[in-house]
Design a protein around this motif. Structure first.
Motif, short mmCIF file in Angstrom:
data_model
loop_
_atom_site.label_atom_id
_atom_site.label_comp_id
_atom_site.label_asym_id
_atom_site.label_seq_id
_atom_site.Cartn_x
_atom_site.Cartn_y
_atom_site.Cartn_z
N LYS A 84 -2.07 5.45 3.24
CA LYS A 84 -3.18 4.90 2.24
C LYS A 84 -3.78 6.18 1.79
N PHE A 100 -9.64 -3.76 2.94
CA PHE A 100 -9.09 -2.43 3.06
C PHE A 100 -8.90 -1.90 4.40
N HIS A 101 -7.81 -2.07 5.14
CA HIS A 101 -6.30 -2.85 4.77
C HIS A 101 -6.05 -3.94 5.79
N LEU A 151 -7.14 3.15 -7.79
CA LEU A 151 -8.02 2.04 -6.95
C LEU A 151 -8.82 1.24 -8.28
N GLN A 159 1.02 -1.19 0.05
CA GLN A 159 -0.08 -0.05 0.06
C GLN A 159 0.77 1.13 0.02
N ASP A 206 -1.05 -3.88 4.39
CA ASP A 206 -1.24 -4.21 3.16
C ASP A 206 -2.66 -3.96 2.57
N ILE A 207 -2.94 -3.88 1.12
CA ILE A 207 -4.06 -4.06 0.58
C ILE A 207 -4.06 -5.63 0.54
N GLN A 238 3.18 -1.54 -9.36
CA GLN A 238 2.80 -2.17 -7.88
C GLN A 238 3.51 -3.25 -7.56
N TYR A 284 -5.08 7.57 -1.93
CA TYR A 284 -5.28 6.92 -3.23
C TYR A 284 -5.77 7.88 -4.02
N THR A 330 5.31 -5.80 5.58
CA THR A 330 5.08 -4.44 5.04
C THR A 330 5.09 -3.30 5.99
#
Ligand code: HEM
Ligand code: HEM
Ligand code: SF4
Ligand code: SF4
Length: 426
Positions: free
Chosen positions: A95, A119-120, A102, A91, A125-126, A149, A97, A160
């Protein structure tokens, strides 16, 4: 048309909170496997046990982690979730976006997966929930080639990293948490993607002791912003608070009548070190006694700000209970400059000193917090090349089981009992 009856789950469509059941049913209109998610979950509600098989080892070539394999234990009844692997996608810091990003990611997930997400994940992480093994490489190809990504981490590696929103939208951030998180994530890609550690390892970055990413509790290396000069006071704004013109705590308690703001009661008397007072209508702080707890700043954000000489405290060792009990991170470096200008050199050096040691000494599946408990804080400080200081402990030990090194003891440890007997006959 519903594929399975879900009377228990249907109850969770009532009430005001957004219902994951309603969302899943909507998703099922275009992704029929979502009916099998609902079906198998309904069965788990009924049986009160999980219906996922133990473990699952899948992934993409080149990486040792990033994907959590999972298989249903009733694949005949629920073929849509026979394979139901979870993909962790890295991500962006904080976060933030764009809808374009998305939308592109969701198009990929509609193509390769169930369309269902988280989410998340707690680590940051996503989380893309549910796909089949044969879709993993194609998804990874599209993710890297079309979106630029990458996957997140899983396994005995650096997971992460995550951060609080920091400078982007907060007056209190004492270093650039987003930049630090991004820089270290890029710097340690190899450690994230290919497990080389005794166990998992996490970084988290908070801009101040409010610790909005909960670094102190959820990361092996917790980087928590602070300052070492004086709290900056705007006396005119203090007067506005006292006069009732500014709401305390930015209005956080406006849902209830707590009476008129009382600076004595709500700030001065609550300061944990009792280092504040009013003098001639001005607020005074003895900053040498201030522990930078953030309380006064949180209450009067328009009048008080962290000092200008900013950096971070580095704490190490937080973990959940298994095996030896839960731990918060413990203070190791009270103040460190955390700066983009030198590419976070000091922090990187600190992290690598830990890894150099823990990768050798850490037992299989032993979190660094447990390794520290096993060898003891003095030994840990020694391997880190850090001088012990009073700030390293909340209180000194109360038991007298103190180890001395032989060279610290006059005459050493080799003693002759005959020598003793000459003075003390048996
Ligand atoms: C008049 C009789 C006694 C006197 C004056 C006496 C005195 C002491 C003193 C001054 C200490 C050191 C305490 C410290 O380190 O702070 C000590 C420790 C100890 N005494 Fe006695 N003692 C007596 C009887 C006994 C008896 C009868 C036993 C066993 C049956 C015993 C077992 C021990 C043990 C095991 C320790 C070590 C405790 C520890 O620190 O783990 N003592 N005693
Ligand atoms: C199966 C029997 C026993 C077990 C499992 C046992 C276990 C232990 C353990 C784990 C310690 C702590 C050691 C440390 O942390 O340094 C200890 C200390 C001690 N035990 Fe025992 N013990 C047993 C029997 C006994 C008996 C029968 C006595 C006395 C008659 C005794 C007297 C002591 C003393 C005085 C200490 C303190 C020693 C010191 O000051 O360092 N123990 N024991
Ligand atoms: S941890 Fe501190 S700097 Fe970060 S968002 Fe929360 S209050 Fe702001
Ligand atoms: S930050 Fe905390 S310890 Fe420091 S003056 Fe404010 S309330 Fe007191």
């Amino acid at each position: 048309m519903a594929k399975h009856e879900t009377p228990l789950l249907d109850q969770l469509e009532t009430g005001p909170w957004p219902s994951f059941v309603t969302d899943l049913k909507r998703q099922a209109a275009t992704k029929p496997e979502c009916w099998d998610i609902l079906g198998i979950l309904e069965l788990s509600y009924k049986d009160r046990i999980t219906h996922w098989k133990h473990g699952g080892i899948v992934g993409v070539f080149g990486y040792g982690g990033g994907i959590v394999g999972r298989y249903a234990d009733m694949p005949k009844q629920f073929p849509g979730v026979e394979h139901f692997h979870t993909i962790r996608v890295a991500q962006p810091s904080s976060k933030y976006y764009s809808t374009a990003n998305l939308r592109q990611l969701m198009d990929l997930w509609e193509k390769h997966g169930s369309g269902m997400t988280n989410f998340h994940g707690s680590t940051g992480d996503i989380i893309l929930l549910g796909t089949r093994t044969e879709n993993l490489e194609p998804f990874f190809w599209d993710l890297t080639h079309d979106m630029g990504q990458d996957l997140g981490g899983s396994g005995s590696n650096l997971r992460t990293p995550a951060n609080c929103i920091g400078h982007s939208r907060c007056e209190w951030s004492c270093y650039d948490t987003e930049e630090a998180c991004y820089h270290l994530t890029q710097h340690y890609q190899d450690e994230i993607h290919r497990p080389a550690f005794p166990y998992k390892f996490k970084f988290k970055f908070s801009g101040c002791p409010n610790d909005c990413v909960a670094a102190i509790a959820r990361s092996d290396v917790s980087v928590i912003g602070t300052w070492r000069d004086e709290i900056r006071i705007d006396q005119a704004a203090v007067k506005e608070y006292v006069a009732g013109n500014y709401p305390p705590n930015g209005g956080s308690h406006s849902g209830k009548d707590w009476g008129k703001f009382d600076i004595q009661k709500e700030v001065i008397d609550l300061c944990p070190t009792d280092c504040m007072w009013m003098e001639g209508g001005e607020l005074k702080i003895d900053d040498t006694e201030c522990t930078r707890c953030m309380h006064c700043i949180n209450v009067m954000p328009r009048a008080l700000r962290p000092g200008a000489d900013q950096g971070a405290s580095i704490c190490v060792g937080a973990k959940a209970p298994i095996l030896d009990g839960a731990q918060f991170s413990t203070l190791i470096v009270p103040f460190m400059k955390v700066e983009k200008e030198n590419e976070f050199e000091e922090l990187i050096e600190f992290i690598e000193s830990i890894w150099d040691w823990w990768m050798e000494v850490g037992k299989n599946r032993e979190r660094v917090g447990e390794t520290m408990q096993r060898v003891g804080l003095p030994t840990f400080l020694k391997v880190m090349g850090i001088e012990p200081i009073p700030q390293h402990v909340k209180e000194p030990r109360s038991n007298p089981y103190v180890f001395w090194k032989e060279e610290e003891v006059e005459g050493g440890f080799e003693r002759d009992v005959e020598e003793f007997r000459r003075k003390h006959a048996a």
